[in-house]
Motif scaffolding. Structure first.
Motif, PDB file in Angstrom:
ATOM      1  N   HIS A  78       0.859  -1.187   0.000  1.00 46.64           N
ATOM      2  CA  HIS A  78       0.000   0.000   0.000  1.00 46.64           C
ATOM      3  C   HIS A  78       0.886   1.225   0.000  1.00 46.64           C
ATOM      4  O   HIS A  78       1.771   1.362   0.851  1.00 46.64           O
ATOM      5  CB  HIS A  78      -0.919   0.029   1.224  1.00 46.64           C
ATOM      6  CG  HIS A  78      -1.631   1.335   1.402  1.00 46.64           C
ATOM      7  ND1 HIS A  78      -2.405   1.886   0.408  1.00 46.64           N
ATOM      8  CD2 HIS A  78      -1.664   2.217   2.434  1.00 46.64           C
ATOM      9  CE1 HIS A  78      -2.898   3.043   0.830  1.00 46.64           C
ATOM     10  NE2 HIS A  78      -2.458   3.265   2.044  1.00 46.64           N
ATOM     11  N   ASP A  79       0.663   2.126  -0.946  1.00 44.90           N
ATOM     12  CA  ASP A  79       1.496   3.313  -1.113  1.00 44.90           C
ATOM     13  C   ASP A  79       0.879   4.495  -0.370  1.00 44.90           C
ATOM     14  O   ASP A  79       0.026   5.208  -0.901  1.00 44.90           O
ATOM     15  CB  ASP A  79       1.642   3.619  -2.601  1.00 44.90           C
ATOM     16  CG  ASP A  79       2.749   4.631  -2.872  1.00 44.90           C
ATOM     17  OD1 ASP A  79       3.129   5.357  -1.947  1.00 44.90           O
ATOM     18  OD2 ASP A  79       3.223   4.687  -4.031  1.00 44.90           O
ATOM     19  N   ALA A  95       1.588   7.964  -2.023  1.00 46.73           N
ATOM     20  CA  ALA A  95       0.741   8.262  -3.182  1.00 46.73           C
ATOM     21  C   ALA A  95      -0.653   8.687  -2.744  1.00 46.73           C
ATOM     22  O   ALA A  95      -1.249   9.614  -3.315  1.00 46.73           O
ATOM     23  CB  ALA A  95       0.661   7.042  -4.094  1.00 46.73           C
TER      24      ALA A  95
END
Length: 215
Positions: A201-202, A205
């Motif tokens: 999971h970024d 971003a």
């Protein structure tokens, strides 16, 4: 030294957990306590990693008072954007109270720490998220941007077939010899060397996108 502004909306720390999956897929986010529910929906979509392609609703349940020898059901309240004005009950039937979420804020729906609600996204796949208001923090000024503090695991792709479909998808993508492997890679839009990591999971971003969302 932080000067507390008693008139500014407190900051709410929410934990959002996608239900019925293990390992858990969750995010912890900060939002102003007075954020309106349509904006909260936007924050959830970005923080989790959904594409905002389907209907959604928030649901709260008030514990019923215990009356001896009488079974009393909890009060259920649904907050959603009406999609058929002539149908005041939406798709939920005549039982719950249906409210227009555009007229309500987080502090209406979850007024204090430890409050809970369920956020459902996509009434076909029926992705249910438990939201817990973990903490309210006094602030110097109202928060103007939401922020993801931490989280675990990737969001399922939209339209993958709910929990069973997602579990099958993860299994198929992890096995190059599976007969549906090539089809699922094509459905995901994967390039030649691209893979799907269910543990990734970024956060950076997500926060980059949240910076563009005015609250």
């Amino acid at each position: 030294m932080v000067v507390i502004n008693k008139t500014a909306a407190q900051t709410a720390r929410l934990k959002i957990t996608l239900k019925h999956l293990s390992p858990a897929i969750w995010r912890r986010v900060l939002v102003p306590h007075d954020i309106n529910l349509p904006k909260l929906h936007d924050v959830i979509q970005i923080a989790m990693g959904w594409t905002n392609s389907h209907l959604h609703a928030f649901e709260t349940r008030t514990k019923a008072k215990i009356i001896p020898k009488i079974k009393v059901s909890p009060k259920i309240t649904i907050y959603q954007i009406p999609y058929e004005e002539e149908d005041s009950f939406g798709m939920f039937g005549a039982g719950p109270e249906i409210l227009d979420e555009r007229k309500y804020r987080l502090d209406d729906m979850m007024p204090e720490a430890k409050s809970k609600c369920v956020y459902t996204y996509d009434f076909g796949d029926n992705w249910e998220h438990e939201i817990v208001l973990e903490k309210l923090e006094p602030v110097e000024a109202r928060l103007t941007r939401a922020e993801v503090l931490d989280g675990k695991n990737a969001c399922p792709p939209d339209d993958c077939g709910s929990v069973p479909g997602y579990c099958d998808l993860v299994e198929i993508l992890a096995d190059p010899k599976h007969p549906e492997h090539a089809n699922m890679r094509e459905w995901m839009g994967h390039e030649k060397d691209e893979t799907f990591d269910p543990a990734f999971h970024d956060i950076a971003a997500a926060n980059k996108t949240l910076k563009k969302l005015k609250l």
